[in-house]
Design a protein around this motif. Sequence first.
Motif, PDB file in Angstrom:
ATOM      1  N   VAL A 120      10.219  -9.837  -0.942  1.00  0.00           N
ATOM      2  CA  VAL A 120       9.952  -8.996   0.231  1.00  0.00           C
ATOM      3  C   VAL A 120       8.693  -8.160  -0.002  1.00  0.00           C
ATOM      4  N   ASN A 121       8.584  -7.569  -1.182  1.00  0.00           N
ATOM      5  CA  ASN A 121       7.392  -6.771  -1.498  1.00  0.00           C
ATOM      6  C   ASN A 121       6.131  -7.621  -1.491  1.00  0.00           C
ATOM      7  N   LEU A 122       6.230  -8.859  -1.972  1.00  0.00           N
ATOM      8  CA  LEU A 122       5.082  -9.753  -1.976  1.00  0.00           C
ATOM      9  C   LEU A 122       4.580  -9.993  -0.556  1.00  0.00           C
ATOM     10  N   TYR A 123       5.493 -10.269   0.371  1.00  0.00           N
ATOM     11  CA  TYR A 123       5.072 -10.542   1.742  1.00  0.00           C
ATOM     12  C   TYR A 123       4.582  -9.282   2.455  1.00  0.00           C
ATOM     13  N   ILE A 124       5.130  -8.140   2.113  1.00  0.00           N
ATOM     14  CA  ILE A 124       4.603  -6.883   2.674  1.00  0.00           C
ATOM     15  C   ILE A 124       3.189  -6.640   2.147  1.00  0.00           C
ATOM     16  N   ASN A 125       2.983  -6.882   0.852  1.00  0.00           N
ATOM     17  CA  ASN A 125       1.639  -6.730   0.282  1.00  0.00           C
ATOM     18  C   ASN A 125       0.660  -7.753   0.847  1.00  0.00           C
ATOM     19  N   LEU A 126       1.153  -8.958   1.148  1.00  0.00           N
ATOM     20  CA  LEU A 126       0.287  -9.959   1.792  1.00  0.00           C
ATOM     21  C   LEU A 126      -0.202  -9.457   3.147  1.00  0.00           C
ATOM     22  N   ARG A 127       0.697  -8.806   3.877  1.00  0.00           N
ATOM     23  CA  ARG A 127       0.283  -8.237   5.168  1.00  0.00           C
ATOM     24  C   ARG A 127      -0.777  -7.162   4.974  1.00  0.00           C
ATOM     25  N   PRO A 178     -20.102 -12.443   4.571  1.00  0.00           N
ATOM     26  CA  PRO A 178     -18.855 -13.214   4.690  1.00  0.00           C
ATOM     27  C   PRO A 178     -18.350 -13.749   3.350  1.00  0.00           C
ATOM     28  N   HIS A 179     -19.270 -14.198   2.476  1.00  0.00           N
ATOM     29  CA  HIS A 179     -18.849 -14.681   1.158  1.00  0.00           C
ATOM     30  C   HIS A 179     -18.235 -13.557   0.333  1.00  0.00           C
ATOM     31  N   MET A 180     -18.786 -12.357   0.447  1.00  0.00           N
ATOM     32  CA  MET A 180     -18.264 -11.223  -0.304  1.00  0.00           C
ATOM     33  C   MET A 180     -16.841 -10.874   0.165  1.00  0.00           C
ATOM     34  N   VAL A 181     -16.619 -10.846   1.481  1.00  0.00           N
ATOM     35  CA  VAL A 181     -15.282 -10.550   2.009  1.00  0.00           C
ATOM     36  C   VAL A 181     -14.303 -11.646   1.593  1.00  0.00           C
ATOM     37  N   TYR A 182     -14.741 -12.899   1.667  1.00  0.00           N
ATOM     38  CA  TYR A 182     -13.869 -14.008   1.262  1.00  0.00           C
ATOM     39  C   TYR A 182     -13.514 -13.900  -0.227  1.00  0.00           C
ATOM     40  N   THR A 183     -14.477 -13.558  -1.052  1.00  0.00           N
ATOM     41  CA  THR A 183     -14.220 -13.425  -2.486  1.00  0.00           C
ATOM     42  C   THR A 183     -13.241 -12.294  -2.760  1.00  0.00           C
ATOM     43  N   LEU A 184     -13.386 -11.163  -2.061  1.00  0.00           N
ATOM     44  CA  LEU A 184     -12.441 -10.060  -2.233  1.00  0.00           C
ATOM     45  C   LEU A 184     -11.036 -10.457  -1.781  1.00  0.00           C
ATOM     46  N   PHE A 185     -10.961 -11.196  -0.668  1.00  0.00           N
ATOM     47  CA  PHE A 185      -9.669 -11.683  -0.181  1.00  0.00           C
ATOM     48  C   PHE A 185      -9.038 -12.623  -1.199  1.00  0.00           C
ATOM     49  N   LEU A 186      -9.827 -13.546  -1.716  1.00  0.00           N
ATOM     50  CA  LEU A 186      -9.330 -14.504  -2.695  1.00  0.00           C
ATOM     51  C   LEU A 186      -8.865 -13.788  -3.966  1.00  0.00           C
ATOM     52  N   LEU A 187      -9.622 -12.801  -4.411  1.00  0.00           N
ATOM     53  CA  LEU A 187      -9.254 -12.031  -5.588  1.00  0.00           C
ATOM     54  C   LEU A 187      -7.932 -11.291  -5.357  1.00  0.00           C
ATOM     55  N   MET A 235      -5.553 -12.134  -3.271  1.00  0.00           N
ATOM     56  CA  MET A 235      -4.476 -13.132  -3.229  1.00  0.00           C
ATOM     57  C   MET A 235      -4.118 -13.608  -4.634  1.00  0.00           C
ATOM     58  N   MET A 236      -5.117 -13.778  -5.491  1.00  0.00           N
ATOM     59  CA  MET A 236      -4.847 -14.204  -6.862  1.00  0.00           C
ATOM     60  C   MET A 236      -4.049 -13.138  -7.614  1.00  0.00           C
ATOM     61  N   ILE A 237      -4.371 -11.882  -7.388  1.00  0.00           N
ATOM     62  CA  ILE A 237      -3.637 -10.798  -8.041  1.00  0.00           C
ATOM     63  C   ILE A 237      -2.197 -10.753  -7.533  1.00  0.00           C
ATOM     64  N   LEU A 238      -2.016 -10.917  -6.206  1.00  0.00           N
ATOM     65  CA  LEU A 238      -0.662 -10.890  -5.652  1.00  0.00           C
ATOM     66  C   LEU A 238       0.210 -12.034  -6.166  1.00  0.00           C
ATOM     67  N   TRP A 239      -0.368 -13.220  -6.254  1.00  0.00           N
ATOM     68  CA  TRP A 239       0.397 -14.402  -6.655  1.00  0.00           C
ATOM     69  C   TRP A 239       0.315 -14.667  -8.153  1.00  0.00           C
TER      70      TRP A 239
END
Length: 197
Positions: A126-133, A172-181, A183-187
């Motif tokens: 549950v916390n994972l999906y809340i953090n994903l949001r 856009p590449h910078m925002v995508y990289t931050l998003f990817l980073l 997501m990697m930390i969350l998962w």
Amino acid sequence: LHQAWNNSGSENMVLVWLAMTFYILKYLITLRLLMHTSAGAGVVMDRVETRLGTKMDITCAAFFLLQWSWKLVFTHKYRLMLKQSFEMLITVPGTLLWLSLFWWVYRQFHVLSETLQNKKLASEVVNLYINLRLVLVGTFVLAIVVLLLQVADMWLASTPWNLQWLPYDGAPHMVYTLFLLAMMILWWPSKDSWKFG
């Protein structure tokens, strides 16, 4: 291929098409994974329903075509000497699609979080999906900043030639990289990761 481009000064269309394709595929694969995850595949259900999968495929195809046309136009905007109003006009459909995709994925994550809470699944899930949001909202805010930067560049048309890559490629590449980073930390795998399956 790139040496001929450097020597002649004219673009190699193979490199241009490959660069655009991989640029768009990066976002397309991420979008499809977000849509798949937000539907609860692998957590609440084993597979996504056929009807929902078809909606996702159609959405991804529309996204691919809009991104391709937008990137093609903005790659050659100075060569084609496009008017400011046309640049703004061609940005509207992609922006509306991005907004609707954000709303759809965010809503799916919200419904999934409630479903997980009602099923009394492990609190880590549950916390994972809340953090994903939260990551999704943070990325959305950064994407709005990038959009405003691009609109300002279109409106003012005063970006120096050596910085013209920044609004349309760098930001856009910078925002995508931050998003990817994020997501990697969350998962990031842990000893309790088996509870997610």
